[in-house]
Scaffold this active site. Structure first.
Site, PDB file in Angstrom:
ATOM      1  N   GLU A  64      49.986 -32.604  -3.742  1.00  0.00           N
ATOM      2  CA  GLU A  64      49.684 -31.600  -2.849  1.00  0.00           C
ATOM      3  C   GLU A  64      50.411 -31.754  -1.712  1.00  0.00           C
ATOM      4  OE1 GLU A  64      47.733 -29.483  -1.718  1.00  0.00           O
ATOM      5  OE2 GLU A  64      45.795 -29.981  -1.601  1.00  0.00           O
ATOM      6  N   ASP A  65      50.456 -30.576  -0.795  1.00  0.00           N
ATOM      7  CA  ASP A  65      51.315 -30.437   0.199  1.00  0.00           C
ATOM      8  C   ASP A  65      50.893 -31.273   1.556  1.00  0.00           C
ATOM      9  OD1 ASP A  65      49.222 -28.704   0.546  1.00  0.00           O
ATOM     10  OD2 ASP A  65      50.483 -26.947   1.341  1.00  0.00           O
ATOM     11  N   ASP A 103      52.722 -22.985   4.983  1.00  0.00           N
ATOM     12  CA  ASP A 103      52.908 -21.325   5.746  1.00  0.00           C
ATOM     13  C   ASP A 103      52.114 -21.142   6.661  1.00  0.00           C
ATOM     14  OD1 ASP A 103      50.350 -21.397   4.273  1.00  0.00           O
ATOM     15  OD2 ASP A 103      50.106 -19.202   4.621  1.00  0.00           O
ATOM     16  N   ARG A 112      50.068 -22.590  -3.362  1.00  0.00           N
ATOM     17  CA  ARG A 112      51.680 -22.391  -3.409  1.00  0.00           C
ATOM     18  C   ARG A 112      52.364 -23.332  -2.525  1.00  0.00           C
ATOM     19  NH1 ARG A 112      51.970 -16.147  -1.477  1.00  0.00           N
ATOM     20  NH2 ARG A 112      49.744 -15.683  -2.359  1.00  0.00           N
ATOM     21  N   ARG A 135      57.488 -20.557   4.472  1.00  0.00           N
ATOM     22  CA  ARG A 135      57.335 -21.549   3.368  1.00  0.00           C
ATOM     23  C   ARG A 135      58.808 -21.999   3.083  1.00  0.00           C
ATOM     24  NH1 ARG A 135      52.278 -21.802   1.156  1.00  0.00           N
ATOM     25  NH2 ARG A 135      50.832 -19.772   1.109  1.00  0.00           N
ATOM     26  N   LEU A 152      41.141 -31.395  -1.920  1.00  0.00           N
ATOM     27  CA  LEU A 152      41.333 -32.499  -2.792  1.00  0.00           C
ATOM     28  C   LEU A 152      40.042 -33.281  -3.569  1.00  0.00           C
ATOM     29  CD1 LEU A 152      43.806 -33.857  -3.988  1.00  0.00           C
ATOM     30  CD2 LEU A 152      43.856 -35.583  -2.189  1.00  0.00           C
ATOM     31  N   ASP A 167      44.076 -32.333   4.646  1.00  0.00           N
ATOM     32  CA  ASP A 167      43.485 -32.228   6.094  1.00  0.00           C
ATOM     33  C   ASP A 167      42.094 -32.750   6.096  1.00  0.00           C
ATOM     34  OD1 ASP A 167      43.389 -31.040   8.766  1.00  0.00           O
ATOM     35  OD2 ASP A 167      42.856 -29.115   7.963  1.00  0.00           O
TER      36      ASP A 167
HETATM   37  P1  5GP Z   1      41.749 -29.572   3.443  1.00  0.00           P
HETATM   38  O1  5GP Z   1      40.923 -29.056   2.172  1.00  0.00           O
HETATM   39  O2  5GP Z   1      42.358 -31.073   3.138  1.00  0.00           O
HETATM   40  O3  5GP Z   1      41.080 -29.349   4.624  1.00  0.00           O
HETATM   41  O4  5GP Z   1      42.855 -28.569   3.181  1.00  0.00           O
HETATM   42  C1  5GP Z   1      44.139 -28.661   2.523  1.00  0.00           C
HETATM   43  C2  5GP Z   1      44.938 -27.290   2.699  1.00  0.00           C
HETATM   44  O5  5GP Z   1      44.505 -26.528   3.903  1.00  0.00           O
HETATM   45  C3  5GP Z   1      46.251 -27.621   2.381  1.00  0.00           C
HETATM   46  O6  5GP Z   1      46.477 -27.547   1.023  1.00  0.00           O
HETATM   47  C4  5GP Z   1      46.811 -26.471   3.128  1.00  0.00           C
HETATM   48  O7  5GP Z   1      46.740 -25.242   2.407  1.00  0.00           O
HETATM   49  C5  5GP Z   1      45.816 -25.934   4.332  1.00  0.00           C
HETATM   50  N1  5GP Z   1      46.619 -26.653   5.676  1.00  0.00           N
HETATM   51  C6  5GP Z   1      45.860 -27.892   6.219  1.00  0.00           C
HETATM   52  N2  5GP Z   1      46.585 -28.234   7.325  1.00  0.00           N
HETATM   53  C7  5GP Z   1      47.752 -27.226   7.289  1.00  0.00           C
HETATM   54  C8  5GP Z   1      48.730 -27.271   8.413  1.00  0.00           C
HETATM   55  O8  5GP Z   1      48.937 -28.102   9.220  1.00  0.00           O
HETATM   56  N3  5GP Z   1      49.692 -26.314   8.124  1.00  0.00           N
HETATM   57  C9  5GP Z   1      49.372 -25.425   7.019  1.00  0.00           C
HETATM   58  N4  5GP Z   1      50.257 -24.528   6.900  1.00  0.00           N
HETATM   59  N5  5GP Z   1      48.401 -25.472   6.079  1.00  0.00           N
HETATM   60  C10 5GP Z   1      47.603 -26.496   6.556  1.00  0.00           C
END
Ligand code: 5GP
Length: 169
Positions: A93-94, A153, A38, A159, A102, A97
């Site tokens: 993508e938001d 979130d 979301r 959100r 991704l 991390d």
């Molecule tokens: P990745 O697989 O790159 O570690 O994770 C990406 C997902 O982790 C993002 O789409 C998001 O849902 C969540 N995420 C990572 N960092 C943050 C953050 O600082 N705040 C929030 N709300 N979600 C995060």
């Protein structure tokens, strides 16, 4: 509890730049925006409006990684409605991390043989990367902190905030 980290105006200005860059790159060719729900809903809505071109919008719901697991498969809860074969796909993508989510989504979509496959993320935390993943368009690179708002979130809350905020405890 939280304080503004990236303001509405900063977001707006950056998205206008991203929109210009993307419009320039695709030069009117069709773009299928793959919006990851979301968290990306608000960013995608603004980005779509900043692109001058032929934009198709589709959505995917995938599970995020659990903890620090590096091998877990991404689970698709809702798949695309569009067939992306031989089309230009832009993943929206938001935040990236660790890069695990991704990386997996790129693998899944690549196997469907799109014409092109690029990624746009509003936020990136490069210092947290476990998987190096190429993000073509990045809104803001930030240090390692947990952010909320503008789609992001904390336990499904916040959100709706029109800015990005950081938790202050
Ligand atoms: P990745 O697989 O790159 O570690 O994770 C990406 C997902 O982790 C993002 O789409 C998001 O849902 C969540 N995420 C990572 N960092 C943050 C953050 O600082 N705040 C929030 N709300 N979600 C995060």
């Amino acid at each position: 509890m939280y304080k503004v980290f990236i303001s509405e105006l900063q977001i707006k200005e950056r998205i206008a730049q991203l929109g210009e860059e993307i419009s320039e790159k695709y030069k009117g060719e069709e773009i299928v925006m793959v919006v990851l729900l979301r968290g990306s809903f608000m960013f995608a809505a603004d980005l779509a409006r900043a692109i001058d071109g032929n934009v198709i919008v589709d959505f995917m719901v995938v599970s995020s990684y659990q903890g620090m697991e590096t091998s877990g498969e991404v689970r698709i809860f809702k798949d695309l409605a569009e067939n992306i074969h031989d089309r230009n796909v832009l993943i929206v993508e938001d935040i990236v991390d660790t890069g695990l989510t991704l990386t997996k989504i790129l693998e899944v979509l690549k196997s469907r043989n799109p014409k092109s496959l690029e990624t746009c993320s509003l936020l990136s935390k490069p210092s947290r990367r476990i998987k190096q993943v190429d993000i073509k368009y990045v809104g803001f690179s930030i240090e390692d902190k947990f952010v909320i708002g503008y789609g992001l979130d904390l336990d499904q809350k916040y959100r709706h905030l029109p800015y990005i905020a950081e938790m202050t405890g």
